[in-house]
Design an enzyme around this catalytic site. Structure first.
Site, short mmCIF file in Angstrom:
data_model
loop_
_atom_site.label_atom_id
_atom_site.label_comp_id
_atom_site.label_asym_id
_atom_site.label_seq_id
_atom_site.Cartn_x
_atom_site.Cartn_y
_atom_site.Cartn_z
N SER A 1 41.49 45.78 42.76
CA SER A 1 40.78 46.07 41.51
C SER A 1 39.82 44.94 41.13
O SER A 1 39.24 44.98 40.04
CB SER A 1 41.79 46.31 40.37
OG SER A 1 42.55 45.14 40.13
N HIS B 1 46.87 50.02 41.22
CA HIS B 1 48.27 50.29 41.59
C HIS B 1 48.56 51.73 42.02
O HIS B 1 49.38 51.95 42.90
CB HIS B 1 49.20 49.98 40.41
CG HIS B 1 49.41 48.52 40.18
ND1 HIS B 1 50.24 47.76 40.97
CD2 HIS B 1 48.90 47.66 39.25
CE1 HIS B 1 50.24 46.50 40.54
NE2 HIS B 1 49.43 46.40 39.50
FE FE Z 1 49.13 44.57 38.46
#
Ligand code: FE
Ligand code: HBI
Length: 273
Positions: free
Chosen positions: A201, A141
Site C-alpha cells: 500500500s 491487507h
Molecule cells: Fe497493516
C-alpha cells in the site's frame, strides 16, 4: 471503553478516531453514505497510482486477487467485499474507527474477521500517513485474505496472539506480524516480490523493498525475526523473505510457548543489524 475518544476536525467523515461509535469489540458501522466525493477521489487516486506499479513488484496472489475488492473509483462498501471474500476463504472484514487494542485485534482475527479502518486520509496526507486508514487496510491487507494459506495463517495468528497475551509475550509475536503480514517478501520463480500490506500500500516502499540494494534481506526464521526490533516511521532496514506461503504457514503452526521462554534469555537485534 478502554480508549479515550479523540477529537476530530470538522468535515472529516467518517469521524476519525471517534471510538465512542464502536461497540465493545471495537467494530462499528461503515456508514458508506457519509464519505464525501473528495474521500472517494483520494481512494481512486491512491488505487490507480499503486496498481500501475504492481507488475514485477507485488506477488502474484495479490495481483490476481486485487480485482476482487470490487470498486476502484470509490471506496467499496464492506458488505460487497464480504460477498466475495466469505465465499473464497470464509473471512469477513469489519469496520473499526482506527487502531484498536492488541487483544481486541487478536480476538477478531481468531474469528476470521479482519478489522478495516473506515476513514480515509486527507488529500494533504496523500504521500504518507502514520496510522492505518481504509486504503492501507483494504488495498494492502484484504487481497491477501483471498489466499487460503494467508487466511489460515491470520486466524492462527489471532489465536496465538490471545495466548501470547496470557504469557506476556505480545511484543515478540507483534514482530512476527510486522515482518510477515505487514512487510513480508516472497521469492517467486527466483525473483523477490512483496506480500506485506505495508509495502503493497506504499508507493515509495514497494520499489524500495523489492529492488533497493540498501536494506538487509534475510530468510524468515522464527527466532531471528521475533528478536528483531522494527521501525514504524521509516522504510524497513531489514526484510524477511519466505519461499512460499505454505512454508510460512507450516513454520508458524507450532507451539510458541518454548520459543518465548528461550527468547527472554537472548539478546535482541536492532532494526538493521
Ligand atoms: Fe497493516
Ligand atoms: N488495530 N485496526 C488495527 N489494525 C492493526 O493492524 C492493528 C491494530 N491493533 C494492534 C495491532 N495491529 C498490532 O499490535 C498487531 O501486532 C497485533
Amino acid at each position: 471503553m478502554a480508549v479515550a475518544p479523540v477529537v476530530y476536525g470538522e468535515g472529516e467523515r467518517p469521524p476519525r478516531g471517534d471510538y465512542a461509535r464502536a461497540g465493545d469489540d471495537y467494530t462499528c458501522a461503515q456508514n458508506w453514505a457519509a464519505y464525501t466525493a473528495q474521500d472517494h477521489d483520494t481512494y481512486h487516486r491512491l488505487y490507480q497510482r499503486q496498481t500501475a506499479q504492481l507488475q514485477g513488484l507485488a506477488c502474484s496472489a495479490f495481483i490476481e486477487a486485487l480485482p476482487r475488492l470490487g470498486a476502484k473509483e470509490c471506496i467499496p462498501r464492506f458488505e460487497d467485499v464480504n460477498d466475495a471474500l466469505y465465499k473464497a476463504t470464509r473471512w469477513q472484514i469489519v469496520a473499526v474507527p482506527g487502531l484498536i487494542p492488541e487483544e481486541a485485534f487478536f480476538a477478531l482475527l481468531a474469528q476470521r474477521k479482519f478489522p478495516v479502518t473506515d476513514w480515509i486520509r486527507k488529500p494533504e496526507e496523500f504521500e504518507y500517513i502514520v496510522e492505518p486508514d481504509v486504503f492501507h487496510d483494504l488495498y494492502g491487507h484484504v487481497p491477501m485474505l483471498f489466499n487460503a494459506h494467508i487466511a489460515d495463517y491470520m486466524q492462527n495468528y489471532g489465536e496465538g496472539g490471545l495466548k501470547a497475551a496470557r504469557l506476556g509475550s505480545c511484543e515478540m509475536l507483534s514482530r512476527l506480524y510486522w515482518y510477515t503480514i505487514e512487510f513480508g517478501l516472497i521469492r517467486e520463480a527466483g525473483a523477490l516480490r512483496a506480500y506485506g500490506a505495508g509495502i503493497l500500500s506504499s508507493a515509495g516502499e514497494l520499489p524500495y523493498a523489492v529492488n533497493s540494494p540498501e536494506p538487509k534481506r534475510l530468510p524468515l526464521e522464527l527466532l531471528r525475526t521475533m528478536r528483531t526490533r522494527y521501525k514504524i516511521d521509516t522504510y524497513q532496514r531489514t526484510y524477511f523473505v519466505i519461499d512460499s506461503f505454505e512454508q510460512l504457514f507450516e513454520m508458524t503452526a507450532v507451539d510458541f510457548t518454548p520459543l518465548y521462554a528461550q527468547m527472554r534469555e537472548m539478546a535482541e537485534f536492532a532494526a538493521g543489524e
